[in-house]
Design an enzyme around this catalytic site. Sequence first.
Site, PDB file in Angstrom:
ATOM      1  N   ASP A  81      -8.397  -9.042   4.576  1.00 44.84           N
ATOM      2  CA  ASP A  81      -8.122  -7.852   5.384  1.00 44.84           C
ATOM      3  C   ASP A  81      -9.135  -7.685   6.510  1.00 44.84           C
ATOM      4  OD1 ASP A  81      -7.034  -5.514   6.252  1.00 44.84           O
ATOM      5  OD2 ASP A  81      -7.557  -4.329   4.488  1.00 44.84           O
ATOM      6  N   GLU A 102     -12.351  -1.860  12.420  1.00 43.63           N
ATOM      7  CA  GLU A 102     -12.416  -1.214  11.106  1.00 43.63           C
ATOM      8  C   GLU A 102     -13.585  -1.739  10.268  1.00 43.63           C
ATOM      9  OE1 GLU A 102      -8.811  -1.534   8.817  1.00 43.63           O
ATOM     10  OE2 GLU A 102      -9.726  -0.620   7.044  1.00 43.63           O
ATOM     11  N   GLU A 106       0.831  -1.208   0.000  1.00 41.49           N
ATOM     12  CA  GLU A 106       0.000   0.000   0.000  1.00 41.49           C
ATOM     13  C   GLU A 106       0.868   1.261   0.000  1.00 41.49           C
ATOM     14  OE1 GLU A 106      -2.712  -0.662   3.327  1.00 41.49           O
ATOM     15  OE2 GLU A 106      -4.024  -1.852   2.036  1.00 41.49           O
TER      16      GLU A 106
HETATM   17  C1  GCU Z   1      -6.090  -2.094   6.019  1.00 44.01           C
HETATM   18  C2  GCU Z   1      -6.426  -0.712   6.506  1.00 44.01           C
HETATM   19  C3  GCU Z   1      -5.278   0.234   6.370  1.00 44.01           C
HETATM   20  C4  GCU Z   1      -4.025  -0.378   7.005  1.00 44.01           C
HETATM   21  C5  GCU Z   1      -3.764  -1.743   6.421  1.00 44.01           C
HETATM   22  C6  GCU Z   1      -2.621  -2.494   7.094  1.00 44.01           C
HETATM   23  O1  GCU Z   1      -5.947  -2.096   4.628  1.00 44.01           O
HETATM   24  O2  GCU Z   1      -7.543  -0.225   5.790  1.00 44.01           O
HETATM   25  O3  GCU Z   1      -5.626   1.454   6.978  1.00 44.01           O
HETATM   26  O4  GCU Z   1      -2.932   0.436   6.791  1.00 44.01           O
HETATM   27  O5  GCU Z   1      -4.905  -2.549   6.588  1.00 44.01           O
HETATM   28  O6  GCU Z   1      -2.901  -3.480   7.777  1.00 44.01           O
HETATM   29  O7  GCU Z   1      -1.468  -2.151   6.912  1.00 44.01           O
END
Ligand code: GCU
Length: 706
Positions: free
Chosen positions: A382, A410, A303
């Site tokens: 996730d 979340e 990400e």
């Molecule tokens: C999810 C979450 C993110 C977080 C990511 C992670 O995708 O939405 O905010 O950074 O998990 O576990 O790194």
Amino acid sequence: MTEQTPTDVHAAWLPAEAFRSLGSRRVLVHGAGPLVDTVYEEAARACAEHGGQVRRAPAQGHGPAATGEDADLVLALSSANSLGPAARSVLAGFRAAGGGTAAIGDEGYLLARRDGTTLVLADDPAGLLYGLFHVVRLGAAAFTGDRPAEHHRPAVRSRMLDHWDNVDVHPVMGQVERGYSGGSLFWHDGRARGDLTRVRAYARLLAACGINAVSVNNVNVHATEALLLTERLGDVAALADVFRPYGIRVHLSVSFAAPVVLGGLPTADPLDPDVRAWWAEATARVHQAVPDFGGYVVKADSEGQPGPFSYGRSHADGANLLARALAPFGGEVHWRAFVYDHRQDWRDRTTDRARAAFDHFAPLDGQFDDNVVLQVKHGPMDFQTREPVSPVIAAMPRTRLAVEFQVTQEYTGQQRHVCYLGPMWSGILGFGPWGPEGPTVASVAGGGTEPGTGRAAGGGIVAVSNAGDDRYWTGHPLAQANLYAFGRLAWAPGADPAALLDEWIDLTFVPVAAGDPAPLRHALHAMMAGSWRTYERYTAPLGVGFMVRPGDHYGPDVDGYEYTPWGTYHFADRDGVGVDRTRATGTGFTGQYPAPWSQVYESPGRCPDELLLFFHHVPYGHVLRSGSTVVQHIYDTHFDGAEEAAAMRRRWADPALTRLVDPALHARVGERLDEQVRCAEEWRDQVNAYFFRKSGVPDARGRRIP
Ligand code: GCU
């Protein structure tokens, strides 16, 4: 419920009242060192409140003053040389039963009661602290009758909470990424908080449920947070000083690009000698500031975070780089396995996000250093409400694995919905990755339980915390139960989550009015015990996941993620729904599991109903193992789930219960329940309308679908 002054923060599961039994007794504390001081202070605080007496045993000495024969409770290190006869006989009995050499073990304790004295005996001070909190949980029962010696020790060495806290407020994510409890406990206005009173209270709460490690900043490491490793190390040291007296080691999330962004080097290539030297020096400085530093947490190549892929290196190269910098000081790297393509083309049916962690990491088994812990999310996607257990857990016998949960809600109602997650975590920890008869997920995370198998030692159990600077710690006061149950399950993965819920209720809810507290306990249990399944009923069906609003992930949006690059699809059309992850016709994901799961998940007839749409694309008329069709199941569960939420709210409004609860807390829970009911109805109507419109199949029971 009682409140804690002077910070006016809710006392959670440690109200003064919970210490009544212990605090009205004569207590003797044996041993020395900072953690023993904490044990003494806890006992002294309780005795000051409730009229008891506490003493420290002299290091050398004889007679009752030293041995504690006149005490109601003795907390002593097993090495103490002036133990009384009861303690000596408990220890001797324990050792004899273990062939003469049995150790109580790190963080463990013996709990017994003989001749009117309750005994807590431990090999190390941390064990005494955990034993003390056990006595608190038992209340009056700890001081009644005789109690044969019980041996308690954590199943898992590392029991950790990760805080996704930003030092600065992030423009999109706010201060705490996926945080639903106000601001950070640690950081405020771009710097560490000056007053760490609340952090100390938090450390105490965590120790009381068994947590022994925290990481203090977000895994997405932005510019200011990167500086914690160097310029702002003093802030980390200040936090470590507050956690230390409660047996909690501090960890730091670091950026893989730190040698470039902080050190001014031209590269962060893990095989570059200058990069290695930079990490070695930076890590030595960290250990100088924080001698018991736990180690690094790393989200790499994920990400948008930097990682070894930029240099054509593997994740083993990346993790070992940091591991070697930490090894001289006994630190560990928690390297996250959450690596996937977040720029996927939704038209491409060959890429499957669920496959990613296994595809990236399983081939690297055996290449990680001993002080690398690969931190694996419990499911392949996730933190959804329902996912299968990640296949990575069975795939890397020569790697130390930690399983990662999300206490912050979340995808499970964001602390606006009651959703007690203990049953979900318990099911995962008790799951057998090689089949129901084999070792469990907990035993992989715990490690060391299967001598001779060649399996690596365990990496522990980790979760993303749900606490913040909210007065109730967790926004929704009932979300405290998740934090508590996580700690208790990390310590004892086999514990019954319903019993842990009662334990939390009994400690936390001291009735504020005279009268029988049983209705309060009963109502809370009834509202919470099945609340995860209720949440599942009114949200995404049968394991398909997502269907949440993109971005904030709250509330329904059935197609919200359907045409995005995130790899999170349900593929509903007029004929059916679900993701074909079979080997026969789909993405082949089922092939990442060993037998029997590879066959069970491959077959729509054998796959558990609750995961059917995770593994299969099926027609709406497909008959589930329950006997219902898929579309009728969707209608039924959504009507039922929304009704269960409404029933929760009715129960909470019952005047017989209202009078037993602190009014401010009652109001806070009430507001959240209003929102839960509203949101559950929204979920029900959107999901039902969506599938009615797609399929054209009416509800067999003729209920109104908008
Ligand atoms: C999810 C979450 C993110 C977080 C990511 C992670 O995708 O939405 O905010 O950074 O998990 O576990 O790194």
